[in-house]
Design a protein around this motif. Structure first.
Motif, PDB file in Angstrom:
ATOM      1  N   GLU A  39      15.756  35.021  -9.135  1.00 31.20           N
ATOM      2  CA  GLU A  39      16.029  34.764 -10.543  1.00 31.20           C
ATOM      3  C   GLU A  39      17.477  35.094 -10.872  1.00 31.20           C
ATOM      4  O   GLU A  39      18.154  35.814 -10.130  1.00 31.20           O
ATOM      5  CB  GLU A  39      15.091  35.586 -11.421  1.00 31.20           C
ATOM      6  CG  GLU A  39      15.169  37.082 -11.197  1.00 31.20           C
ATOM      7  CD  GLU A  39      14.091  37.840 -11.966  1.00 31.20           C
ATOM      8  OE1 GLU A  39      14.467  38.754 -12.731  1.00 31.20           O
ATOM      9  OE2 GLU A  39      12.895  37.530 -11.798  1.00 31.20           O
TER      10      GLU A  39
ATOM     11  N   LYS B 150      23.450  42.157 -18.398  1.00 30.21           N
ATOM     12  CA  LYS B 150      22.816  41.495 -19.534  1.00 30.21           C
ATOM     13  C   LYS B 150      23.810  41.131 -20.630  1.00 30.21           C
ATOM     14  O   LYS B 150      23.510  40.308 -21.510  1.00 30.21           O
ATOM     15  CB  LYS B 150      21.706  42.381 -20.107  1.00 30.21           C
ATOM     16  CG  LYS B 150      22.173  43.687 -20.715  1.00 30.21           C
ATOM     17  CD  LYS B 150      21.015  44.506 -21.237  1.00 30.21           C
ATOM     18  CE  LYS B 150      21.449  45.855 -21.799  1.00 30.21           C
ATOM     19  NZ  LYS B 150      22.383  45.750 -22.936  1.00 30.21           N
TER      20      LYS B 150
ATOM     21  N   ALA C 203      20.777  36.763 -11.974  1.00 28.87           N
ATOM     22  CA  ALA C 203      21.172  38.161 -12.114  1.00 28.87           C
ATOM     23  C   ALA C 203      21.706  38.466 -13.502  1.00 28.87           C
ATOM     24  O   ALA C 203      21.722  39.630 -13.924  1.00 28.87           O
ATOM     25  CB  ALA C 203      22.233  38.500 -11.067  1.00 28.87           C
TER      26      ALA C 203
ATOM     27  N   ILE D 104      19.397  37.279  -7.987  1.00 33.32           N
ATOM     28  CA  ILE D 104      18.819  38.493  -7.407  1.00 33.32           C
ATOM     29  C   ILE D 104      17.393  38.202  -6.939  1.00 33.32           C
ATOM     30  O   ILE D 104      16.751  37.248  -7.380  1.00 33.32           O
ATOM     31  CB  ILE D 104      18.813  39.664  -8.403  1.00 33.32           C
ATOM     32  CG1 ILE D 104      18.043  39.296  -9.682  1.00 33.32           C
ATOM     33  CG2 ILE D 104      20.234  40.107  -8.729  1.00 33.32           C
ATOM     34  CD1 ILE D 104      17.860  40.458 -10.638  1.00 33.32           C
ATOM     35  N   ARG D 105      16.942  39.032  -6.037  1.00 35.73           N
ATOM     36  CA  ARG D 105      15.571  38.931  -5.548  1.00 35.73           C
ATOM     37  C   ARG D 105      14.735  40.017  -6.225  1.00 35.73           C
ATOM     38  O   ARG D 105      15.044  41.208  -6.143  1.00 35.73           O
ATOM     39  CB  ARG D 105      15.534  39.106  -4.031  1.00 35.73           C
ATOM     40  CG  ARG D 105      14.206  38.771  -3.394  1.00 35.73           C
ATOM     41  CD  ARG D 105      14.245  38.985  -1.880  1.00 35.73           C
ATOM     42  NE  ARG D 105      15.281  38.190  -1.237  1.00 35.73           N
ATOM     43  CZ  ARG D 105      15.148  36.911  -0.905  1.00 35.73           C
ATOM     44  NH1 ARG D 105      14.020  36.287  -1.169  1.00 35.73           N
ATOM     45  NH2 ARG D 105      16.145  36.270  -0.300  1.00 35.73           N
ATOM     46  N   ARG D 106      13.697  39.584  -6.934  1.00 33.73           N
ATOM     47  CA  ARG D 106      12.785  40.527  -7.577  1.00 33.73           C
ATOM     48  C   ARG D 106      11.392  40.287  -7.014  1.00 33.73           C
ATOM     49  O   ARG D 106      10.717  39.320  -7.389  1.00 33.73           O
ATOM     50  CB  ARG D 106      12.807  40.352  -9.097  1.00 33.73           C
ATOM     51  CG  ARG D 106      12.198  41.527  -9.866  1.00 33.73           C
ATOM     52  CD  ARG D 106      12.209  41.279 -11.363  1.00 33.73           C
ATOM     53  NE  ARG D 106      13.534  41.052 -11.899  1.00 33.73           N
ATOM     54  CZ  ARG D 106      14.394  42.009 -12.236  1.00 33.73           C
ATOM     55  NH1 ARG D 106      14.047  43.282 -12.059  1.00 33.73           N
ATOM     56  NH2 ARG D 106      15.579  41.721 -12.747  1.00 33.73           N
ATOM     57  N   GLY D 107      11.003  41.152  -6.056  1.00 33.01           N
ATOM     58  CA  GLY D 107       9.770  40.896  -5.325  1.00 33.01           C
ATOM     59  C   GLY D 107       9.933  39.657  -4.466  1.00 33.01           C
ATOM     60  O   GLY D 107      10.868  39.558  -3.680  1.00 33.01           O
ATOM     61  N   ASN D 108       9.056  38.689  -4.658  1.00 29.91           N
ATOM     62  CA  ASN D 108       9.161  37.431  -3.920  1.00 29.91           C
ATOM     63  C   ASN D 108       9.877  36.342  -4.712  1.00 29.91           C
ATOM     64  O   ASN D 108       9.952  35.199  -4.267  1.00 29.91           O
ATOM     65  CB  ASN D 108       7.758  36.923  -3.541  1.00 29.91           C
ATOM     66  CG  ASN D 108       7.069  37.849  -2.558  1.00 29.91           C
ATOM     67  OD1 ASN D 108       7.723  38.405  -1.674  1.00 29.91           O
ATOM     68  ND2 ASN D 108       5.765  38.022  -2.707  1.00 29.91           N
ATOM     69  N   GLN D 109      10.389  36.705  -5.867  1.00 32.83           N
ATOM     70  CA  GLN D 109      11.006  35.732  -6.749  1.00 32.83           C
ATOM     71  C   GLN D 109      12.527  35.837  -6.719  1.00 32.83           C
ATOM     72  O   GLN D 109      13.088  36.926  -6.571  1.00 32.83           O
ATOM     73  CB  GLN D 109      10.522  35.933  -8.189  1.00 32.83           C
ATOM     74  CG  GLN D 109       9.020  35.805  -8.371  1.00 32.83           C
ATOM     75  CD  GLN D 109       8.518  34.412  -8.044  1.00 32.83           C
ATOM     76  OE1 GLN D 109       9.113  33.416  -8.440  1.00 32.83           O
ATOM     77  NE2 GLN D 109       7.408  34.341  -7.315  1.00 32.83           N
TER      78      GLN D 109
ATOM     79  N   ASP E  13      28.011  45.862 -10.055  1.00 35.63           N
ATOM     80  CA  ASP E  13      27.389  46.613 -11.146  1.00 35.63           C
ATOM     81  C   ASP E  13      28.252  47.794 -11.579  1.00 35.63           C
ATOM     82  O   ASP E  13      28.458  48.031 -12.779  1.00 35.63           O
ATOM     83  CB  ASP E  13      26.009  47.120 -10.727  1.00 35.63           C
ATOM     84  CG  ASP E  13      24.962  46.016 -10.685  1.00 35.63           C
ATOM     85  OD1 ASP E  13      25.282  44.877 -11.078  1.00 35.63           O
ATOM     86  OD2 ASP E  13      23.826  46.284 -10.252  1.00 35.63           O
TER      87      ASP E  13
ATOM     88  N   SER F  11      16.249  27.624 -13.067  1.00 40.90           N
ATOM     89  CA  SER F  11      16.091  28.521 -14.218  1.00 40.90           C
ATOM     90  C   SER F  11      16.485  27.863 -15.537  1.00 40.90           C
ATOM     91  O   SER F  11      16.226  28.413 -16.614  1.00 40.90           O
ATOM     92  CB  SER F  11      16.950  29.776 -14.016  1.00 40.90           C
ATOM     93  OG  SER F  11      18.338  29.476 -14.170  1.00 40.90           O
TER      94      SER F  11
ATOM     95  N   LYS G  11      21.070  40.218  -1.848  1.00 41.18           N
ATOM     96  CA  LYS G  11      19.696  39.793  -1.579  1.00 41.18           C
ATOM     97  C   LYS G  11      19.464  39.281  -0.161  1.00 41.18           C
ATOM     98  O   LYS G  11      18.329  39.021   0.227  1.00 41.18           O
ATOM     99  CB  LYS G  11      19.284  38.707  -2.575  1.00 41.18           C
ATOM    100  CG  LYS G  11      20.057  37.411  -2.433  1.00 41.18           C
ATOM    101  CD  LYS G  11      19.654  36.436  -3.511  1.00 41.18           C
ATOM    102  CE  LYS G  11      20.517  35.192  -3.452  1.00 41.18           C
ATOM    103  NZ  LYS G  11      21.952  35.522  -3.695  1.00 41.18           N
TER     104      LYS G  11
END
Length: 287
Positions: A120, A93, A122, A113-118, A82, A160, A64
């Motif tokens: 969270e 998961k 992994a 991880i970076r999801r868009g601007n977030q 991965d 989180s 990220k």
């Protein structure tokens, strides 16, 4: 219990920094440097499958950060977290627990991880494990170590609600703390030379004791006691911890599992005229 080595990739660090006061003419024989004095290092994680739990020990540098950050560390090769999980039949998961030896970026960067601007987790279904002393150390880093503790790797774990902290035993007059039970067949050893309260998983497997030695012994080339990284916060403490651990490792025939050695996955050790050195080198699957 089943153990799986998980390869999160390779990166480069300065050879002099990795071996401290040891001259290059010596360490270059075991860990050859490139033209920029950089050596290749692995980010070898350990996956523990036991009684319905899937525990991942450390998770590499992640992906990220920006291009400038990665330009300092020269990630290379085809291996990745991965893909390595997938080769062993798992996905992120599936992980139930993420056990972090310590919070330096090359050990915990894959946690978030970076999801868009977030930002969270992994591993969406996992509990994340650190310890109370090291977490506070990382949240309020000293000037020398703060470049290794990246807020984007650490704070989202707590935010989180996934963070779990194990207790740290009180010292008994030395810096070498007793191991504590984490799970049946899984103990935690604490060492303080590299950083405050680094945790070393110690597991019983196929009648042997496997110790994930993290940054106490980054590679087989670091077995000699004076070979201490310049990254260590308390090098004299590291010397003390290495001496005590190596004597115990010989007596108990421990298997050392290396996180950063780019070539050697595991070894046993023996006493020699020069001190404790490698006895046998092998892969975990060959036990």
């Amino acid at each position: 219990m089943t153990l799986y080595p998980i390869n999160a990739g390779y990166f480069k660090l300065d050879g002099g920094a990795m071996f401290g006061v040891v001259p290059k003419v010596i360490w270059n024989k075991t860990n050859p440097a490139d033209a920029n004095n950089l050596c290749t290092w692995a980010m070898r994680c350990l996956l523990i499958e036991d009684n319905g739990r899937l525990i991942l020990v450390d998770n590499g540098i992640g992906d990220k950060q920006d291009a400038k950050f990665f330009s300092h560390y020269y990630l290379h090769g085809d291996a990745g977290l991965d893909d390595s999980l997938k080769q062993n039949g798992f996905e992120k998961k599936d992980i139930t627990d993420v056990f972090l030896t310590h919070l330096h970026f090359d050990h915990c960067g894959g946690s978030i991880i970076r999801r868009g601007n977030q930002l969270e987790p992994a591993f969406p279904n996992a509990k994340y494990w650190s310890n109370e002393k090291h977490w506070l150390w990382a949240e309020q880093p000293n000037d020398r170590e703060k470049a290794s503790f990246l807020k984007e790797n650490i704070l989202p774990i707590k935010e989180s609600g996934s963070l779990n902290l194990v207790p740290v035993p009180e010292t008994t007059g030395t810096n070498y703390l007793p191991a504590i039970d984490f799970l049946p067949g899984f103990e935690i050893r604490f060492v303080n030379g590299h950083t405050a309260s680094m945790m070393l998983p110690q597991v019983k497997y196929k009648g042997r004791t496997i110790v994930y030695v993290a940054d106490l012994f980054p590679s087989a080339g670091h077995l000699p006691v004076p070979y201490v990284m310049a990254y260590d916060m308390f090098p004299l403490t590291t010397l003390h911890e290495k001496k005590q651990f190596l004597e115990e490792a010989v007596d108990e025939n421990y298997v050392l599992f290396f996180e950063h050695d780019p070539v050697n996955e595991c070894c046993t050790v023996q006493r020699t005229e020069k001190g404790v050195r490698v006895k046998d080198i092998f892969r975990l699957k060959d036990l």
